[in-house]
Design a protein around this motif. Structure first.
Motif, PDB file in Angstrom:
ATOM      1  N   SER A 148      50.542 -39.203  40.194  1.00 28.47           N
ATOM      2  CA  SER A 148      51.257 -39.548  41.426  1.00 28.47           C
ATOM      3  C   SER A 148      51.519 -38.309  42.277  1.00 28.47           C
ATOM      4  O   SER A 148      51.344 -38.330  43.505  1.00 28.47           O
ATOM      5  N   GLU A 149      51.915 -37.206  41.631  1.00 31.27           N
ATOM      6  CA  GLU A 149      52.163 -35.967  42.368  1.00 31.27           C
ATOM      7  C   GLU A 149      50.877 -35.401  42.949  1.00 31.27           C
ATOM      8  O   GLU A 149      50.850 -34.914  44.091  1.00 31.27           O
ATOM      9  N   ILE A 150      49.792 -35.465  42.191  1.00 35.27           N
ATOM     10  CA  ILE A 150      48.503 -34.970  42.691  1.00 35.27           C
ATOM     11  C   ILE A 150      48.045 -35.782  43.887  1.00 35.27           C
ATOM     12  O   ILE A 150      47.549 -35.232  44.892  1.00 35.27           O
ATOM     13  N   LEU A 151      48.220 -37.101  43.833  1.00 35.20           N
ATOM     14  CA  LEU A 151      47.829 -37.958  44.960  1.00 35.20           C
ATOM     15  C   LEU A 151      48.695 -37.677  46.188  1.00 35.20           C
ATOM     16  O   LEU A 151      48.199 -37.685  47.319  1.00 35.20           O
ATOM     17  N   THR A 152      49.971 -37.423  45.962  1.00 37.65           N
ATOM     18  CA  THR A 152      50.854 -37.083  47.089  1.00 37.65           C
ATOM     19  C   THR A 152      50.418 -35.780  47.744  1.00 37.65           C
ATOM     20  O   THR A 152      50.378 -35.670  48.981  1.00 37.65           O
TER      21      THR A 152
ATOM     22  N   GLY B 198      54.877 -28.166  38.984  1.00 38.31           N
ATOM     23  CA  GLY B 198      55.674 -29.191  38.323  1.00 38.31           C
ATOM     24  C   GLY B 198      54.824 -30.090  37.444  1.00 38.31           C
ATOM     25  O   GLY B 198      55.243 -30.476  36.345  1.00 38.31           O
ATOM     26  N   VAL B 199      53.627 -30.426  37.930  1.00 37.03           N
ATOM     27  CA  VAL B 199      52.692 -31.216  37.116  1.00 37.03           C
ATOM     28  C   VAL B 199      52.338 -30.463  35.848  1.00 37.03           C
ATOM     29  O   VAL B 199      52.316 -31.028  34.741  1.00 37.03           O
ATOM     30  N   GLU B 200      52.057 -29.164  35.990  1.00 37.94           N
ATOM     31  CA  GLU B 200      51.691 -28.346  34.838  1.00 37.94           C
ATOM     32  C   GLU B 200      52.829 -28.297  33.818  1.00 37.94           C
ATOM     33  O   GLU B 200      52.600 -28.385  32.606  1.00 37.94           O
TER      34      GLU B 200
ATOM     35  N   TYR C  62      51.137 -40.589  34.348  1.00 32.36           N
ATOM     36  CA  TYR C  62      51.313 -41.375  35.575  1.00 32.36           C
ATOM     37  C   TYR C  62      51.981 -40.544  36.667  1.00 32.36           C
ATOM     38  O   TYR C  62      51.500 -40.485  37.804  1.00 32.36           O
ATOM     39  N   PHE C  63      53.095 -39.900  36.334  1.00 34.14           N
ATOM     40  CA  PHE C  63      53.809 -39.136  37.358  1.00 34.14           C
ATOM     41  C   PHE C  63      53.036 -37.876  37.756  1.00 34.14           C
ATOM     42  O   PHE C  63      53.141 -37.415  38.897  1.00 34.14           O
ATOM     43  N   ALA C  64      52.232 -37.333  36.835  1.00 33.28           N
ATOM     44  CA  ALA C  64      51.382 -36.201  37.206  1.00 33.28           C
ATOM     45  C   ALA C  64      50.333 -36.629  38.229  1.00 33.28           C
ATOM     46  O   ALA C  64      50.113 -35.949  39.237  1.00 33.28           O
TER      47      ALA C  64
ATOM     48  N   PRO D 114      53.737 -44.290  24.964  1.00 37.78           N
ATOM     49  CA  PRO D 114      54.487 -44.429  26.230  1.00 37.78           C
ATOM     50  C   PRO D 114      54.902 -43.117  26.873  1.00 37.78           C
ATOM     51  O   PRO D 114      54.781 -42.973  28.095  1.00 37.78           O
ATOM     52  N   PRO D 115      55.413 -42.115  26.111  1.00 39.83           N
ATOM     53  CA  PRO D 115      55.769 -40.860  26.789  1.00 39.83           C
ATOM     54  C   PRO D 115      54.580 -40.169  27.442  1.00 39.83           C
ATOM     55  O   PRO D 115      54.700 -39.603  28.528  1.00 39.83           O
ATOM     56  N   VAL D 116      53.405 -40.221  26.784  1.00 38.19           N
ATOM     57  CA  VAL D 116      52.205 -39.610  27.354  1.00 38.19           C
ATOM     58  C   VAL D 116      51.771 -40.376  28.596  1.00 38.19           C
ATOM     59  O   VAL D 116      51.396 -39.787  29.616  1.00 38.19           O
ATOM     60  N   GLU D 117      51.827 -41.712  28.523  1.00 36.89           N
ATOM     61  CA  GLU D 117      51.501 -42.531  29.697  1.00 36.89           C
ATOM     62  C   GLU D 117      52.395 -42.181  30.879  1.00 36.89           C
ATOM     63  O   GLU D 117      51.920 -42.027  32.013  1.00 36.89           O
TER      64      GLU D 117
END
Length: 438
Positions: free
Chosen positions: A350-354, A398-400, A346-348, A339-342
């Motif tokens: 999401s940020e890339i898509l934004t 932030g993703v990194e 997911y949020f990484a 779950p933590p990796v998921e």
């Protein structure tokens, strides 16, 4: 046709390999100069002058060996990580700060291994990576001797040997000697091309053994990475808590307070002005719906229900459905990550898509999700204008940082004109689908 292309590419690689090793051999000469300068600086340490010169000398030495690491990885496929222990974090200006840096680098085993490299590599590279190039050149020299160079040598009154063939007074008229020279030169050339890949691989292993990190430096680098990632994780958690508090205070909490005040007013108006109380009730119902919607958005920002219920693949598909660009998603997963990796993945994504929607000026997106060699690998490609950079994009930074907490890496390829390819990899194991949904 494909087989022919592969065969041609292999031949091109074999044709280039001897000259790659030969260029590595030529690098030995500037490396010897750098090593000599480093030794000279070491000899002046007792005079105090070396304390001032040592940082620049060690930087020059490290720059030289960094060049070797890059070329060895590019030409042999042998990856060599930088082995250096971290310098002191806070260095005073002037002599004292340089003395602390001197002490730190003198205690770093990688400094002495780099210096040993400058001493030993000119010999090692000659008998490994550079040897095929010299064999080929010596073979070409045999062709030249058989053609015209041998006659020039004899006419000039000289004498020479080419292998076991004597290039002497009778050489120009000796047809057998010339044929033997051509045959021997051919053997040298063929031997050079055939031996080049293996000798270059041997040189790569030699480079990794001396220029790679020792167990001590590897452990120190690992501790440094864990310390940095822990600090970033704590900072990210604190920032997330502040965001949640701010959203609750400015959104749902404010609406709930307003609803409480409205209900108090309604209580007083029920007997005096029922019609006005009914209007306030309608507005309070609207406020309650908006508060519920804001709370649901807040929950999605913490951990989306679709991610908890269906996993990373379906969660990314849900992101794609809401994205303004036309998006294609390919998911090849046999189970679910932890779950933590998921959540981090997911949020990484999401940020890339934004970022793609805001800055790419593209029309299409391709997302590929798969698990390979113990890594969750997600690639996001857009057909936009390109030019994205980790240095400029705070969102990508932030993703990194987010995936770095899990030893993940983010790779970005975004040439001017596009396309932009962002690839993130996180080490993880997959649980079975039945276990993950239970």
């Amino acid at each position: 046709m494909n087989g022919r292309v592969v065969q041609e590419s292999r031949w091109q690689a074999r044709r280039r390999t001897p000259w790659r090793g030969f260029r590595l051999g030529l690098l030995a000469f500037p490396a010897m100069f750098v090593g000599s300068w480093f030794l000279l600086v070491l000899m002046t340490l007792g005079l105090g002058l070396g304390v001032l010169l040592f940082p620049s000398a060690s930087n020059l030495l490290r720059g030289q060996t960094d060049l070797y690491r890059r070329l060895i990885e590019r030409w042999t496929g042998t990856r060599i990580d930088r082995p250096y222990l971290p310098d002191p974090e806070r260095l005073e200006d002037g002599f004292k700060g340089r003395f602390r840096l001197l002490s730190s680098r003198l205690q770093d085993p990688a400094t002495w291994r780099d210096y040993l490299w400058t001493l030993a590599d000119p010999i090692v590279v000659f008998f490994t990576a550079a040897l095929p190039g010299w064999l080929i050149l010596y073979g070409i020299w045999g062709y030249l001797c058989a053609g015209f160079a041998g006659e020039i040598i004899v006419n000039a009154g000289g004498s020479d040997w080419y292998g076991f063939v004597h290039v002497g007074p009778h050489y120009p008229a000796d047809e057998n000697a010339r044929i033997a020279t051509v045959a021997l030169g051919t053997v040298f050339i063929v031997a050079g091309f055939l031996s080049a890949p293996r000798l270059l691989a041997v040189y790569g292993r030699w480079g990794r053994s001396l220029l790679g990190p020792t167990e001590k430096s590897r452990l120190a680098l690992r501790v440094r990475h864990l310390t940095e990632s822990r600090t970033e994780a704590v900072d990210a958690s604190a920032a997330e808590l502040r965001r949640i508090e701010r959203d609750l205070h400015d959104g749902a909490q404010a609406r709930l307070v307003a609803m409480g005040m409205s209900l108090g007013a309604i209580e007083h108006l029920l007997d005096k002005d029922p019609e006005k109380a009914r209007i306030l009730l309608a507005k309070t119902r609207e406020s309650s719906a908006k508060a519920l919607h804001e709370l649901r958005d807040l929950v999605r920002g913490i951990h989306p229900p679709v991610l908890a219920d269906r996993g990373i693949g379906d969660a990314i598909k849900a992101l794609a459905l809401d994205h303004p660009m036309r998006t294609e998603v390919t998911v090849e997963l046999d189970g679910r990550p932890e779950p933590p990796v998921e959540s981090a993945a997911y949020f990484a994504v999401s940020e890339i898509l934004t970022n793609a929607a805001k800055h790419s000026d593209g029309t299409r997106l391709w997302i590929d999700v798969r698990h390979e060699a113990g890594m969750l690998r997600i690639s996001v490609t857009d057909d936009g204008r390109g030019g994205a950079s980790l240095a400029d994009g705070t969102g990508l930074r932030g993703v990194e940082r987010r995936i770095g907490t899990f030893d993940g890496v983010l790779a970005l390829n975004s040439p001017a004109g596009g396309p932009t390819i962002a690839t993130l990899e996180l080490p993880c194991a997959l649980s079975s689908p039945k276990t993950s949904l239970s």
